[in-house]
Design a protein around this motif. Structure first.
Motif, PDB file in Angstrom:
ATOM      1  N   ALA A   1      11.203 -13.623  -8.052  1.00 30.63           N
ATOM      2  CA  ALA A   1       9.924 -14.344  -8.067  1.00 30.63           C
ATOM      3  C   ALA A   1       9.010 -13.808  -9.160  1.00 30.63           C
ATOM      4  N   PHE A   2       8.962 -12.491  -9.299  1.00 25.85           N
ATOM      5  CA  PHE A   2       8.120 -11.900 -10.347  1.00 25.85           C
ATOM      6  C   PHE A   2       8.609 -12.324 -11.725  1.00 25.85           C
ATOM      7  N   LEU A   3       9.935 -12.272 -11.946  1.00 24.46           N
ATOM      8  CA  LEU A   3      10.491 -12.642 -13.246  1.00 24.46           C
ATOM      9  C   LEU A   3      10.233 -14.115 -13.574  1.00 24.46           C
ATOM     10  N   LEU A   4      10.306 -14.990 -12.573  1.00 24.23           N
ATOM     11  CA  LEU A   4      10.034 -16.409 -12.816  1.00 24.23           C
ATOM     12  C   LEU A   4       8.580 -16.636 -13.176  1.00 24.23           C
ATOM     13  N   ARG A   5       7.678 -15.947 -12.507  1.00 24.47           N
ATOM     14  CA  ARG A   5       6.255 -16.097 -12.841  1.00 24.47           C
ATOM     15  C   ARG A   5       5.958 -15.567 -14.232  1.00 24.47           C
ATOM     16  N   GLU A   6       6.665 -14.521 -14.642  1.00 26.76           N
ATOM     17  CA  GLU A   6       6.521 -14.038 -16.021  1.00 26.76           C
ATOM     18  C   GLU A   6       6.916 -15.116 -17.022  1.00 26.76           C
ATOM     19  N   ARG A   7       7.817 -16.005 -16.606  1.00 20.74           N
ATOM     20  CA  ARG A   7       8.283 -17.088 -17.482  1.00 20.74           C
ATOM     21  C   ARG A   7       7.517 -18.385 -17.236  1.00 20.74           C
ATOM     22  N   ASP A   8       6.356 -18.278 -16.609  1.00 16.65           N
ATOM     23  CA  ASP A   8       5.441 -19.407 -16.379  1.00 16.65           C
ATOM     24  C   ASP A   8       6.051 -20.501 -15.512  1.00 16.65           C
ATOM     25  N   VAL A   9       6.903 -20.104 -14.578  1.00 17.63           N
ATOM     26  CA  VAL A   9       7.448 -21.051 -13.610  1.00 17.63           C
ATOM     27  C   VAL A   9       6.590 -20.982 -12.346  1.00 17.63           C
ATOM     28  N   GLN A  10       6.118 -22.131 -11.877  1.00 18.30           N
ATOM     29  CA  GLN A  10       5.356 -22.158 -10.621  1.00 18.30           C
ATOM     30  C   GLN A  10       6.296 -21.755  -9.491  1.00 18.30           C
ATOM     31  N   THR A  11       6.027 -20.589  -8.891  1.00 13.85           N
ATOM     32  CA  THR A  11       6.984 -19.978  -7.964  1.00 13.85           C
ATOM     33  C   THR A  11       6.297 -19.556  -6.682  1.00 13.85           C
ATOM     34  N   TYR A  12       6.962 -19.839  -5.560  1.00 14.19           N
ATOM     35  CA  TYR A  12       6.504 -19.400  -4.244  1.00 14.19           C
ATOM     36  C   TYR A  12       7.621 -18.572  -3.600  1.00 14.19           C
TER      37      TYR A  12
ATOM     38  N   LEU B   1       5.325  -7.799  -3.943  1.00 10.18           N
ATOM     39  CA  LEU B   1       5.420  -8.554  -2.700  1.00 10.18           C
ATOM     40  C   LEU B   1       4.777  -9.906  -2.918  1.00 10.18           C
ATOM     41  N   ALA B   2       5.371 -10.955  -2.362  1.00  3.60           N
ATOM     42  CA  ALA B   2       4.927 -12.334  -2.587  1.00  3.60           C
ATOM     43  C   ALA B   2       4.962 -12.681  -4.069  1.00  3.60           C
ATOM     44  N   GLY B   3       5.884 -12.018  -4.802  1.00  5.20           N
ATOM     45  CA  GLY B   3       6.049 -12.316  -6.218  1.00  5.20           C
ATOM     46  C   GLY B   3       4.988 -11.740  -7.119  1.00  5.20           C
ATOM     47  N   CYS B   4       4.126 -10.864  -6.605  1.00  7.01           N
ATOM     48  CA  CYS B   4       3.038 -10.277  -7.390  1.00  7.01           C
ATOM     49  C   CYS B   4       3.132  -8.757  -7.351  1.00  7.01           C
ATOM     50  N   GLY B   5       2.572  -8.103  -8.375  1.00  8.74           N
ATOM     51  CA  GLY B   5       2.509  -6.654  -8.403  1.00  8.74           C
ATOM     52  C   GLY B   5       1.253  -6.158  -7.710  1.00  8.74           C
ATOM     53  N   TRP B   6       1.370  -5.023  -6.991  1.00 12.92           N
ATOM     54  CA  TRP B   6       0.239  -4.475  -6.233  1.00 12.92           C
ATOM     55  C   TRP B   6       0.167  -2.964  -6.443  1.00 12.92           C
ATOM     56  N   ARG B   7      -1.024  -2.490  -6.800  1.00 17.92           N
ATOM     57  CA  ARG B   7      -1.249  -1.051  -6.894  1.00 17.92           C
ATOM     58  C   ARG B   7      -1.887  -0.562  -5.601  1.00 17.92           C
ATOM     59  N   ILE B   8      -1.406   0.559  -5.120  1.00 15.47           N
ATOM     60  CA  ILE B   8      -1.911   1.113  -3.853  1.00 15.47           C
ATOM     61  C   ILE B   8      -3.265   1.784  -4.088  1.00 15.47           C
ATOM     62  N   ARG B   9      -4.223   1.380  -3.301  1.00 20.02           N
ATOM     63  CA  ARG B   9      -5.542   2.023  -3.325  1.00 20.02           C
ATOM     64  C   ARG B   9      -5.670   3.075  -2.237  1.00 20.02           C
ATOM     65  N   ASP B  10      -5.095   2.794  -1.050  1.00 21.78           N
ATOM     66  CA  ASP B  10      -5.217   3.737   0.052  1.00 21.78           C
ATOM     67  C   ASP B  10      -4.161   3.405   1.103  1.00 21.78           C
ATOM     68  N   VAL B  11      -3.744   4.411   1.843  1.00 27.60           N
ATOM     69  CA  VAL B  11      -2.808   4.227   2.951  1.00 27.60           C
ATOM     70  C   VAL B  11      -3.473   4.756   4.219  1.00 27.60           C
ATOM     71  N   ASP B  12      -3.639   3.891   5.197  1.00 21.99           N
ATOM     72  CA  ASP B  12      -4.230   4.266   6.489  1.00 21.99           C
ATOM     73  C   ASP B  12      -3.084   4.374   7.497  1.00 21.99           C
ATOM     74  N   TRP B  13      -2.559   5.593   7.681  1.00 18.34           N
ATOM     75  CA  TRP B  13      -1.410   5.776   8.555  1.00 18.34           C
ATOM     76  C   TRP B  13      -1.764   5.528  10.014  1.00 18.34           C
ATOM     77  N   ALA B  14      -3.013   5.748  10.380  1.00 22.80           N
ATOM     78  CA  ALA B  14      -3.412   5.509  11.766  1.00 22.80           C
ATOM     79  C   ALA B  14      -3.291   4.028  12.113  1.00 22.80           C
ATOM     80  N   ARG B  15      -3.598   3.162  11.140  1.00 27.37           N
ATOM     81  CA  ARG B  15      -3.507   1.714  11.354  1.00 27.37           C
ATOM     82  C   ARG B  15      -2.228   1.132  10.748  1.00 27.37           C
ATOM     83  N   PHE B  16      -1.382   1.983  10.144  1.00 26.60           N
ATOM     84  CA  PHE B  16      -0.158   1.546   9.489  1.00 26.60           C
ATOM     85  C   PHE B  16      -0.451   0.438   8.474  1.00 26.60           C
ATOM     86  N   THR B  17      -1.491   0.655   7.664  1.00 23.58           N
ATOM     87  CA  THR B  17      -1.966  -0.343   6.713  1.00 23.58           C
ATOM     88  C   THR B  17      -2.049   0.267   5.321  1.00 23.58           C
ATOM     89  N   VAL B  18      -1.618  -0.510   4.321  1.00 24.19           N
ATOM     90  CA  VAL B  18      -1.725  -0.119   2.919  1.00 24.19           C
ATOM     91  C   VAL B  18      -2.717  -1.060   2.251  1.00 24.19           C
TER      92      VAL B  18
END
Length: 691
Positions: free
Chosen positions: A267-278, A499-516
């Motif tokens: 999905a990421f590679l297709l979006r790099e090639r300007d393909v409408q991708t889900y 994830l979901a075909g997009c790149g994501w940088r981690i800002r914080d990890v909340d292990w108590a809530r199991f959330t990134v």
């Protein structure tokens, strides 16, 4: 439309005037009589072949003519997304005859549930887990709610039958029948079953009071166009993305991959090639999947990249093309995917295989070889579901409060799930999962400890999901990733997730809530999920061997395929011979190339009292003194006690019995037996030892 369809006149009117159909499809015509007279049926037709209507039109006709009241039809699927997708369609059908449809699963809120309990719908869409939750709930009068139930429709029957969720569903239906005091008609729907009669009889559950079971299959009218299937070799994922971006522009393309990780990469590679991708897979949030599927359904020049989540009957509109990266693991899976195309009048079913490496080409060639021969795998329910027998006994204690030790036959009859029920019950009592008072059994302290969190919610789910972290950007939930995916704190600035075909940088990890907490970035990342060893069947492994020996599937090839096939045959040339199984001799051990599949090879090793952990699909390593001709093919592989944690509810079994249960599921005595009689050909590899 013919006036002899056998359907209610109101249904006939709306088929013509609301749907605009000139008549029923062959399966729908054939299903009317057996469904209306109450027979248990398996309805078979390709994907999008009108199976839902084949079941529901005659059932709604019966509802109207016989004056059924209350919730009289239960419609069960393995996926919430499929239920959500079906709801508008079934609401419109029930409205034709002044009836109602409602949805009840884990995402349905308490206010909607209260409305359903107060005003029972005629048709209820649900999952096995939600039905059981109703049975054990103190807020649901289950005997009153299900009192009008006549029929259960089981959609995607093959998906249920091949997994523990099928055993769970059948056991829960037995309890519903015991509550209402009568046998339910059961109607299964499937596109791909190699043994429909056997699966249908399994679907019927216990034999007490059940009638005959009929398979109703679509009979093709006229000449069915030959599917357009093409095999290509592109060498890597970058090339696959380039090919997809350049061909069939202006069309709707559904691309299947066998892992979430590879789906995200493409999905990421297709979006790099300007393909409408889900993107659609099980680790995306429900909202994210719905957005992708709806946007794809409404678009034209677009691609949706998916795992097997879109293999089932979720409606994403008319497709132009199906593209398969490398190969699915079964012919059944391929048929499901192929059936997503060719739905429009005059359309042709089609599939393009883009293989990204030589092993992928070998797998795809083997699968297409089997498909061309008309082979479809039998669906076999997992053997010896003792862990689910334990779960059902504990769930019954929650449902009834207390029950007599003799209640197994009363609630489940001779259902094979309970073959070892008495022994399981003895263990539950001895280990304090159940406690006895005045001759009756109730939930004990060990069950409270193991399964009691959140009102025993863990006890009501029949499958294991590894722990995953929730990925959130601002207020938007993107999906879920394994903790294994997270780069170390020191690497988080340099490394991103995808994830979901997009790149994501981690800002914080909340292990108590199991959330990134993340923010979107334009760079490509990586993501990992835990995965089991890929288990190929005996038939698939043998087909791989045949391809290496020169067999070629009768499908269209790109110009790149013949040379690539020659190369893969050359790579494996020392592993196959027409005269028998190749043996690589070594100083202390030998490698026998069985081409028998993971389970058969595990059985061969177990039959020689050797460790089966780490077994491969294509070969076994044996001591020089050992011979597979001496194998005890009835032996059960020992997966090791650590592996038993992957068997849900294994805590409610003695460790040795839990290990045996899992081992029996890793066994293939038929494939092992086929390997024991083969002759051997010694092939000495230059400078190589086995191992």
């Amino acid at each position: 439309m013919s006036s002899t369809t056998g359907l209610d006149p109101g249904i006939e009117y709306h088929i013509v005037n609301s749907l605009g159909w000139p008549g029923l499809r062959p399966l729908q015509e054939a299903a009317v009589a057996p469904v209306r007279v109450g027979e248990d049926c398996v309805l078979l037709a390709p994907t999008a072949g009108g199976k839902t209507e084949a079941a529901m039109f005659p059932l709604l006709s019966e509802m109207t003519s016989n004056g059924w009241t209350g919730t009289s039809i239960l419609y069960v699927t393995p996926l919430r997304a499929l239920l959500n997708n079906l709801l508008p369609r079934l609401e419109s059908y029930t409205a034709w005859v002044g009836r109602s449809t409602a949805l009840w699963h884990g995402d349905v809120g308490p206010s909607e549930r209260r409305r359903i309990l107060a005003d029972r719908p005629d048709v209820l869409l649900s999952t096995p887990e939600s039905i059981e939750a109703m049975l054990v709930s103190r807020t649901v009068d289950h005997s009153g709610f299900f009192s009008g139930l006549q029929t259960v429709v089981i959609d995607e029957l093959h998906s249920f039958a091949g997994s523990d969720r099928g055993w769970h569903l059948i056991a829960v239906l037995e309890r519903v029948e015991r509550v209402i005091g009568r046998k339910l008609q059961r109607v299964g729907l499937s596109a791909t079953i190699g043994n429909p009669q056997a699966v249908g009889e399994w679907m019927q559950g216990s034999t007490n009071g059940r009638g005959p079971m009929r398979v109703v299959a679509e009979t093709a009218a006229g000449v069915v166009p030959e599917p357009d299937v093409t095999l290509d070799y592109v060498g890597n994922m970058e090339n696959a993305a380039t090919v997809i971006s350049r061909i069939h522009n202006g069309e709707k393309r559904l691309v299947f991959l066998e892992s979430r990780r590879r789906a995200e990469e493409l999905a990421f590679l297709l979006r790099e090639r300007d393909v409408q991708t889900y993107v659609s897979h099980s680790s995306l949030s429900a909202d994210e999947r719905r957005r992708s599927e709806q946007a794809f359904a409404e678009a034209q020049d677009t691609v949706i990249v998916a795992t097997s989540t879109l293999e089932l009957g979720i409606d994403i509109g008319d497709l132009d093309r199906v593209i398969q990266i490398d190969a699915p693991r079964t012919v059944s899976s391929f048929l499901q995917r192929l059936g997503r195309t060719g739905r429009r009048l005059g359309g042709t079913r089609n599939a393009l295989f883009l293989t990204t490496n030589l092993e992928g080409l070998l797998d795809a060639s083997a699968l297409l070889l089997l498909w061309r021969r008309g082979f479809v795998e039998d669906v076999v329910p997992p053997p010896h579901p003792r862990h689910l027998a334990a779960q059902q006994l504990l769930a019954l204690a929650l449902q009834e409060g207390r029950f007599a030790p003799s209640a197994i036959e009363e609630w489940w009859g001779d259902l094979p799930l309970m073959t070892d029920g008495p022994a399981v019950l003895d263990y539950l009592c001895s280990a304090d999962f159940l406690v006895e008072e005045s001759g009756l059994l109730s939930i004990g302290p060990r069950a409270e400890k193991e399964f009691g969190k959140r009102h025993f919610i863990e006890l009501l789910s029949s499958f294991v999901a590894p722990p995953e972290l929730r990925l959130v950007a601002g207020t938007k939930e993107i999906g879920f990733v394994s903790p294994l995916s997270l780069p170390s704190p020191a690497d988080r600035e340099a490394k991103s997730l995808v994830l979901a075909g997009c790149g994501w940088r981690i800002r914080d990890v909340d292990w108590a809530r199991f959330t990134v907490w993340v923010e979107e970035v334009p760079t490509k990342g990586d993501v990992k999920w835990p995965s089991d060893a890929i288990a190929l069947s005996y038939e698939m492994s043998q087909a791989r061997r045949e391809v290496l020996l020169g067999e070629t599937p009768d499908v269209g090839f790109s110009k790149r395929v013949p040379d690539a096939l020659s190369l893969v045959r050359d790579v494996h040339s020392d592993e196959v011979r027409t005269r028998g199984l190749v043996v690589w001799p070594g100083d202390d051990s030998k490698r026998v190339w069985t081409w028998a599949g993971l389970k058969a090879n595990a059985t061969l090793l177990a039959g020689l009292e050797l460790d089966a952990q780490g077994v491969e699909n294509d070969y076994v390593d044996l001591p020089n003194h050992a011979s597979i001709a001496d194998v005890d093919v009835s032996a059960v592989p020992n997966p090791g006690l650590d592996a038993v944690t992957g068997l849900k509810f294994s805590a409610a079994l003695p460790p040795e019995l839990a290990a045996r249960t899992l081992g029996e599921r890793l066994a293939d005595p038929v494939g092992a037996r086929a390997s024991t009689g083969a002759s051997h050909v010694l092939v000495k590899r230059q400078g190589a030892n086995a191992g």
